[in-house]
Design a protein around this motif. Structure first.
Motif, mmCIF file in Angstrom:
data_model
loop_
_atom_site.group_PDB
_atom_site.id
_atom_site.type_symbol
_atom_site.label_atom_id
_atom_site.label_comp_id
_atom_site.label_asym_id
_atom_site.label_seq_id
_atom_site.Cartn_x
_atom_site.Cartn_y
_atom_site.Cartn_z
ATOM 1 N N VAL A 194 22.114 0.764 -0.478
ATOM 2 C CA VAL A 194 21.824 0.735 0.845
ATOM 3 C C VAL A 194 22.080 2.084 1.547
ATOM 4 O O VAL A 194 23.117 2.944 1.063
ATOM 5 N N ARG A 195 20.990 2.551 2.446
ATOM 6 C CA ARG A 195 21.366 3.799 3.116
ATOM 7 C C ARG A 195 21.274 3.443 4.567
ATOM 8 O O ARG A 195 20.172 2.571 5.015
ATOM 9 N N TYR A 196 22.378 3.926 5.532
ATOM 10 C CA TYR A 196 21.971 3.876 6.882
ATOM 11 C C TYR A 196 22.565 4.927 7.707
ATOM 12 O O TYR A 196 23.236 5.824 7.018
ATOM 13 N N GLY A 218 26.577 12.010 14.888
ATOM 14 C CA GLY A 218 26.039 10.952 14.182
ATOM 15 C C GLY A 218 26.622 10.726 12.979
ATOM 16 O O GLY A 218 27.796 11.552 12.392
ATOM 17 N N LEU A 219 26.121 9.905 12.063
ATOM 18 C CA LEU A 219 26.893 9.386 10.731
ATOM 19 C C LEU A 219 25.563 8.926 9.901
ATOM 20 O O LEU A 219 24.561 8.442 10.154
ATOM 21 N N ARG A 220 26.030 9.330 8.381
ATOM 22 C CA ARG A 220 25.030 8.623 7.525
ATOM 23 C C ARG A 220 26.093 8.121 6.453
ATOM 24 O O ARG A 220 26.831 8.630 6.114
ATOM 25 N N SER A 221 25.417 7.061 5.894
ATOM 26 C CA SER A 221 26.223 6.340 4.804
ATOM 27 C C SER A 221 25.387 6.169 3.483
ATOM 28 O O SER A 221 24.067 5.502 4.014
ATOM 29 N N LEU A 222 25.706 6.298 2.490
ATOM 30 C CA LEU A 222 25.094 6.262 1.009
ATOM 31 C C LEU A 222 25.875 4.893 0.279
ATOM 32 O O LEU A 222 27.039 5.503 -0.219
#
Length: 421
Positions: free
Chosen positions: A264-266, A283-287
């Motif tokens: 999941v990537r968001y 902002g934020l990125r999550s892997l």
């Protein structure tokens, strides 16, 4: 005694009655044409107040000198005093509706004042006096576009081109309107990374569909990646919702069953316009692999003339420490946002920038050294329906499993997009 008081009272009354005469505005006495020319020189030399005083003075004697009143109204428009300009134009139209240049100036005043509906009404009246006049029709199309009726504006421009197929201004406007009406686009991207050591070339392809709506744009994407002699697919959706004037967001979600991509990537980011053509975001990125890697980011951008400069940092906590990296971007635009030359410089390793150089086994190692330069050139066809892009990048990156040693990565990418209604 009484006669003396009477004399004084008479003097006071006479003075009071004569006082308004002293306060009355002096009538203009001179050559109106010469004064008008002088006022124009003052106005064009940014001495607007002096010019307006001169024009008002002339009008005290020549109130029906409509060219002077029209120019006075135009100077009000230049100063953003659209209501004052509207009043002067209305005074003219009460007596004269046969002067095309005054109609044009009056309509432009409404457009500049962000009043497209009154402008549209004025074009209707003007066209009764000047049927199918190309300049009036062009202003009508501008008003129609500003009222979100691009299709009607396109029909109006087509009418101009029916009369004069070589009208370049109308031809350019037609291209712009067709581009605005093309709210759908499909695109293909292909790239390859060639390594100086260790790895075989890695390939990346993407098929994209984009839809522009009144709420913002929606982008669907299928990513294909070939690395480590394996193939993988990822499905992504990007949203750019409009929140308020000068405020919008970026929302991303990506899913995959391949170890080449995160499960999941968001991402989420908020953008805000600032004065002086600046823009900021956070902002934020999550892997998410077997564990989750969070990337904190933001940006500071500045539009100046035809140029855009931006800096974006990345802060990524990991098992081996916290990675700090950043990217500086410069773009030089040409005719529009789809035509530009860009260069970006990156320092430091981030799973966001280097997402195709990592997988589940290496995602946790983020405190690596890396430098990268990327050059891009983007251009469109004459009708703006087709857009192409080319990129070339060079990276000098620390080897994940042999830290202290580096390899070079040479990247080449090509892209194509087709817009349609």
């Amino acid at each position: 005694m009484i006669p003396k008081i009477g004399i004084k009272l008479t003097f006071v009354i006479a003075f009071l009655f004569s006082f308004p005469m002293f306060g009355q505005e002096q009538k203009y006495n001179g050559d109106p044409d010469s004064s008008f020319e002088r006022a124009r020189e003052l106005a064009f030399n940014k001495q607007r107040k002096q010019a307006q005083d001169t024009l008002l003075s002339i009008l005290t004697k020549y109130p029906n000198y409509h060219e002077i009143r029209s120019f006075l109204a135009t100077t009000y428009s230049w100063d953003g005093e659209y209501k004052k300009a509207r009043k002067e134009f209305a005074t003219i139209f009460e007596k004269d509706t046969k002067n095309k240049s005054i109609w044009e100036a009056g309509i432009k005043n409404e457009l500049w004042g962000d009043m497209p509906y009154p402008a549209l009404e004025m074009t209707t009246e003007a066209l009764k006096n000047f049927p199918n006049d190309p300049e009036i029709l062009y202003l009508k199309a501008s008003a129609q576009e500003k009222t979100n009726n691009q299709l009607e504006a396109l029909n109006t421009i087509e009418l101009i081109l029916t009369q004069n197929p070589n009208d370049q201004k109308a031809k350019d406007y037609k291209i712009s309107l067709n581009n605005a009406l093309s709210q759908n686009a499909i695109g293909i991207t292909s790239s390859v990374d060639i390594y100086s050591d260790v790895f075989d070339p890695m390939q990346y392809y993407a098929l994209t569909y984009r839809r522009q709506t009144k709420y913002g744009s929606i982008i669907g994407r299928v990513n294909f990646n070939r690395r480590f002699n394996e193939n993988g697919l990822q499905y992504e959706v990007d949203l750019y919702p409009k929140i308020a004037k000068g405020l919008y967001a970026y929302v991303n979600i990506g899913l995959s069953k391949s170890f080449l991509f995160p499960d999941v990537r968001y991402g989420l980011e908020i953008y805000k316009s600032l004065p002086k053509s600046f823009e900021v975001s956070i902002g934020l990125r999550s892997l998410k692999y077997s564990t989750t890697t969070n990337i904190y980011t933001g940006s500071l951008g500045w539009y100046t003339g035809n140029s855009y400069l931006a800096f974006r940092p990345y802060i990524t906590p990991g098992e081996t420490g916290t990675s700090k990296s950043g990217t500086f971007t410069y773009r030089k635009y040409r005719s529009d946002a789809d035509n530009y030359l860009g260069v970006s410089l990156s320092v430091g390793f981030s799973p966001e920038i280097n997402q195709f150089n990592i997988n589940e086994d290496t995602a946790k190692f983020v405190d690596l050294k890396s430098q990268r330069i990327n050059l891009g050139y983007y251009f469109t066809s004459t009708n703006k329906q087709n857009a192409w892009g080319t990129q070339f990048g060079v990276s000098h990156q620390e080897i994940i499993f042999d830290q202290g040693n580096y390899f070079w990565i040479y990247s080449v990418a090509l892209s194509w997009e087709l817009k349609f209604k």
